[in-house]
Design an enzyme around this catalytic site. Structure first.
Site, PDB file in Angstrom:
ATOM      1  N   ASP A 188       4.340   0.449  12.058  1.00  0.00           N
ATOM      2  CA  ASP A 188       3.097  -0.120  11.518  1.00  0.00           C
ATOM      3  C   ASP A 188       2.896  -1.578  11.926  1.00  0.00           C
ATOM      4  OD1 ASP A 188       3.326   1.760   8.440  1.00  0.00           O
ATOM      5  OD2 ASP A 188       2.428   2.235  10.370  1.00  0.00           O
ATOM      6  N   ASP A 223       4.772  19.953   8.124  1.00  0.00           N
ATOM      7  CA  ASP A 223       5.707  21.091   8.048  1.00  0.00           C
ATOM      8  C   ASP A 223       6.964  20.773   7.245  1.00  0.00           C
ATOM      9  OD1 ASP A 223       6.028  19.322  10.322  1.00  0.00           O
ATOM     10  OD2 ASP A 223       7.722  20.564  10.881  1.00  0.00           O
ATOM     11  N   LYS A 268       0.843  -1.212   0.000  1.00  0.00           N
ATOM     12  CA  LYS A 268       0.000   0.000   0.000  1.00  0.00           C
ATOM     13  C   LYS A 268       0.870   1.251   0.000  1.00  0.00           C
ATOM     14  CE  LYS A 268      -1.771   1.664   4.024  1.00  0.00           C
ATOM     15  NZ  LYS A 268      -1.493   3.087   4.233  1.00  0.00           N
ATOM     16  N   ASN A 269       1.913   1.258   0.851  1.00  0.00           N
ATOM     17  CA  ASN A 269       2.708   2.476   1.006  1.00  0.00           C
ATOM     18  C   ASN A 269       3.739   2.691  -0.095  1.00  0.00           C
ATOM     19  OD1 ASN A 269       1.134   2.965   3.200  1.00  0.00           O
ATOM     20  ND2 ASN A 269       2.650   2.343   4.712  1.00  0.00           N
ATOM     21  N   ARG A 294      -9.008  -0.288   4.841  1.00  0.00           N
ATOM     22  CA  ARG A 294      -8.229   0.754   4.159  1.00  0.00           C
ATOM     23  C   ARG A 294      -6.882   0.203   3.702  1.00  0.00           C
ATOM     24  NH1 ARG A 294      -7.151   5.922   7.316  1.00  0.00           N
ATOM     25  NH2 ARG A 294      -5.826   6.067   5.496  1.00  0.00           N
TER      26      ARG A 294
HETATM   27  C1  EPZ Z   1       4.093   6.904   6.438  1.00  0.00           C
HETATM   28  O1  EPZ Z   1       3.331   7.957   6.997  1.00  0.00           O
HETATM   29  C2  EPZ Z   1       3.150   5.729   6.269  1.00  0.00           C
HETATM   30  N1  EPZ Z   1       2.072   6.081   5.357  1.00  0.00           N
HETATM   31  C3  EPZ Z   1       2.580   5.323   7.631  1.00  0.00           C
HETATM   32  O2  EPZ Z   1       1.792   4.149   7.420  1.00  0.00           O
HETATM   33  C4  EPZ Z   1       3.738   4.981   8.559  1.00  0.00           C
HETATM   34  O3  EPZ Z   1       3.221   4.697   9.839  1.00  0.00           O
HETATM   35  C5  EPZ Z   1       4.711   6.168   8.654  1.00  0.00           C
HETATM   36  O4  EPZ Z   1       5.153   6.530   7.324  1.00  0.00           O
HETATM   37  C6  EPZ Z   1       5.928   5.851   9.494  1.00  0.00           C
HETATM   38  O5  EPZ Z   1       6.615   4.777   8.938  1.00  0.00           O
HETATM   39  C7  EPZ Z   1       2.321   6.042   4.014  1.00  0.00           C
HETATM   40  O6  EPZ Z   1       3.424   5.753   3.567  1.00  0.00           O
HETATM   41  C8  EPZ Z   1       1.158   6.371   3.128  1.00  0.00           C
HETATM   42  P1  EPZ Z   1       6.287  10.122   8.511  1.00  0.00           P
HETATM   43  P2  EPZ Z   1       3.982   9.451   7.045  1.00  0.00           P
HETATM   44  O7  EPZ Z   1       6.241  11.390   7.766  1.00  0.00           O
HETATM   45  O8  EPZ Z   1       4.849   9.649   5.883  1.00  0.00           O
HETATM   46  C9  EPZ Z   1       6.545  13.433  11.875  1.00  0.00           C
HETATM   47  C10 EPZ Z   1      -0.121   2.800   7.554  1.00  0.00           C
HETATM   48  O9  EPZ Z   1      -0.773   2.280   8.458  1.00  0.00           O
HETATM   49  N2  EPZ Z   1       6.437  14.412  10.779  1.00  0.00           N
HETATM   50  O10 EPZ Z   1       7.389   9.150   8.216  1.00  0.00           O
HETATM   51  O11 EPZ Z   1       2.876  10.402   7.293  1.00  0.00           O
HETATM   52  C11 EPZ Z   1       5.287  12.589  12.031  1.00  0.00           C
HETATM   53  O12 EPZ Z   1       4.338  13.264  12.854  1.00  0.00           O
HETATM   54  C12 EPZ Z   1       0.383   4.222   7.701  1.00  0.00           C
HETATM   55  O13 EPZ Z   1       0.168   2.223   6.475  1.00  0.00           O
HETATM   56  C13 EPZ Z   1       6.539  15.771  11.082  1.00  0.00           C
HETATM   57  O14 EPZ Z   1       6.694  16.157  12.236  1.00  0.00           O
HETATM   58  O15 EPZ Z   1       4.897   9.357   8.345  1.00  0.00           O
HETATM   59  C14 EPZ Z   1       5.822  11.327  12.686  1.00  0.00           C
HETATM   60  O16 EPZ Z   1       5.922  11.537  14.078  1.00  0.00           O
HETATM   61  C15 EPZ Z   1       0.066   4.788   9.079  1.00  0.00           C
HETATM   62  N3  EPZ Z   1       6.441  16.671  10.070  1.00  0.00           N
HETATM   63  C16 EPZ Z   1       7.209  11.177  12.061  1.00  0.00           C
HETATM   64  O17 EPZ Z   1       7.559  12.480  11.541  1.00  0.00           O
HETATM   65  C17 EPZ Z   1       6.270  16.297   8.760  1.00  0.00           C
HETATM   66  O18 EPZ Z   1       6.192  17.174   7.881  1.00  0.00           O
HETATM   67  C18 EPZ Z   1       7.289  10.170  10.929  1.00  0.00           C
HETATM   68  O19 EPZ Z   1       6.230  10.461  10.072  1.00  0.00           O
HETATM   69  C19 EPZ Z   1       6.155  14.909   8.479  1.00  0.00           C
HETATM   70  C20 EPZ Z   1       6.256  13.986   9.497  1.00  0.00           C
END
Ligand code: EPZ
Length: 420
Positions: free
Chosen positions: A307, A127, A22-23, A399
């Site tokens: 995940d 951000d 999916k990702n 989903r």
């Molecule tokens: C991706 O989400 C995945 N989704 C998530 O999978 C997964 O849990 C996550 O990566 C972590 O591995 C997809 O790929 C579609 P991040 P993403 O940006 O990219 C913080 C599932 O169940 N952050 O790597 O949104 C954020 O809050 C889903 O398949 C900022 O602060 O995660 C988090 O604490 C759930 N600012 C950390 O970084 C930003 O601009 C990592 O988030 C972006 C992220």
């Protein structure tokens, strides 16, 4: 609304294969927007709610899309895209819709995308995505819940992420592939799905080096074309079935996923007593009579994936000894704990750490899914529990998994989908 009815206690045995990740599929569908000529063909695509939502977003932009759900094949012709706006109604369904921002900005010089809300597992700000676009020369404004980015022509630059962000890295790569000059991303996410996106973009004609490392270099080019692609197998789907087999004392073979993408997870499964056999494109697991508790720390890839945290916790609940899970990616990814406690689990949360004291058996109960992975974790707990369980809000699980109950039934599980 659908719910699952489960009769626990049956060991899972047999072989299942996984769909495309999916990702990886979600950013690749977004990246198909970059093709100003030709058609993109994707294979082994699961018919899940998130895939359908991402296709609706790209169709809404004006692309021509066909999804043959029988053959799991998608074709996308993005030649005639005539809008650069991703509406609230679609983005609120799935935050990953925000991945269209980079490709729209790169190809059309403008993008207007509804800001994704937070979700059950945390605030999940964007951000770092926004700072990345601005770093490449985009003018960013925010109005009525939309983020609007504009740039005559993006200019390559060096940018640093405060912390590895999976979709943040993907969004910036997709904007930099058509920028003027070279972009270097430092502290990039190294996930296999990011690598798969880069392989897809390179086939389209993009010039990318360093995918899978923390330093990715993108040399801007002038145009990209549609291509054929078979995305990588879903390591999270594979991990879900592996933990389910461990929880129920079974023996399974999961085909279509590369063991290396789960190496830390396989290391932990063996520490819990599982016997693992790896092939080029499959993983076999034989469970011990009773798993042993371990400590799990979630970390950006190649660390233990957040995940699979809920699935691991479900197994710790019935393992020997005391386990600890330290969730270091999301600030509130323990919503499944209260539901596991309803099944009789003995879990204490202190900040970002959960301590799990293993019990002999969980007892069936009615529980509720709160997000994709929490729902899958509850499924695993119910499959190992004594007696009947009912899991509501199955739409969360749908989903990220195509009718997960069908594959679990193939493995001998007593599970049925019913409607409220
Ligand atoms: C991706 O989400 C995945 N989704 C998530 O999978 C997964 O849990 C996550 O990566 C972590 O591995 C997809 O790929 C579609 P991040 P993403 O940006 O990219 C913080 C599932 O169940 N952050 O790597 O949104 C954020 O809050 C889903 O398949 C900022 O602060 O995660 C988090 O604490 C759930 N600012 C950390 O970084 C930003 O601009 C990592 O988030 C972006 C992220």
């Amino acid at each position: 609304m659908d719910y699952f009815e489960i009769e626990g206690g049956t060991p899972l045995n047999g072989t299942v294969s996984v769909f495309a990740a999916k990702n990886a599929v979600l950013p690749i569908i977004a990246a198909s927007i970059l093709a100003s000529e030709g058609t993109t063909i994707l294979r082994n695509i699961p018919d899940t709610a998130d895939v359908r939502t991402m296709l609706s977003v790209v169709r809404q932009l004006g692309a021509n899309i066909e999804f043959d759900k029988k053959s799991h094949k998608i074709s996308i012709d993005a030649t005639d895209i005539n809008s650069c706006e991703a509406p609230y109604e679609l983005v609120k369904r799935m935050r990953a819709s925000f991945l269209v921002m980079g490709p729209l900005l790169a190809r059309f010089g403008t993008a207007k995308v509804s800001q994704p809300g937070g979700c059950a597992i945390g605030a999940r700000p964007i951000d770092q995505h926004i700072r990345g676009f601005a770093n490449l020369g985009a003018k960013i404004t925010e109005k009525h819940g939309y983020t609007i980015a504009r740039a005559k022509k993006l200019a390559g630059n060096i940018l640093h992420f405060d912390r590895p962000t999976h979709t943040g890295t993907e969004n910036i790569i997709m904007s930099a592939v058509l920028a003027e000059g070279t972009t270097v991303i430092i502290n990039a996410a190294q996930d296999p799905e990011v690598v798969d996106l880069c392989n897809f973009l390179r086939k389209m004609g993009a010039k990318i080096k360093g995918a899978g490392t923390s330093r990715i270099t993108i040399e801007g080019t002038t145009s990209l074309h549609g291509v054929k692609h078979f995305p990588i197998g879903d390591r999270l789907e594979a991990g879900t079935y592996l933990f389910a087999a461990l929880a129920t004392g079974g023996k399974v073979k999961i085909e279509g996923c590369i063991p290396e993408y789960l190496s830390v997870v396989l290391f932990k499964l063996e520490a819990m007593g599982a016997k693992i056999t790896e092939g080029k494109n499959y993983i076999e697991l034989r469970a011990p009579r009773r798993p042993k508790c371990v400590e799990i720390i979630t970390d950006p890839y190649p660390g233990f994936p957040t995940d699979l945290q809920a699935m691991a916790m479900a197994v710790l609940c019935i393992s020997e000894g005391t386990g600890v899970i330290w969730e270091r990616i999301f600030e509130s990814r323990f919503l499944h704990v209260m539901e596991l406690q309803r099944l009789g689990a003995n879990i204490t949360i202190l900040g970002d750490r959960a301590t799990v004291i293993g019990v002999d058996k969980l007892e069936g109960a009615s529980v509720m899914a709160s997000d994709i992975r929490a729902g899958a974790g509850l499924l695993i707990a119910a499959l190992s529990a004594r007696g009947k369980s009912r899991i509501s809000r199955v739409y969360h699980i749908d989903r990220g998994y195509q009718r997960i109950e069908e594959k679990l039934v193939c493995l001998g599980a007593k599970i049925e989908r019913k409607s409220e």
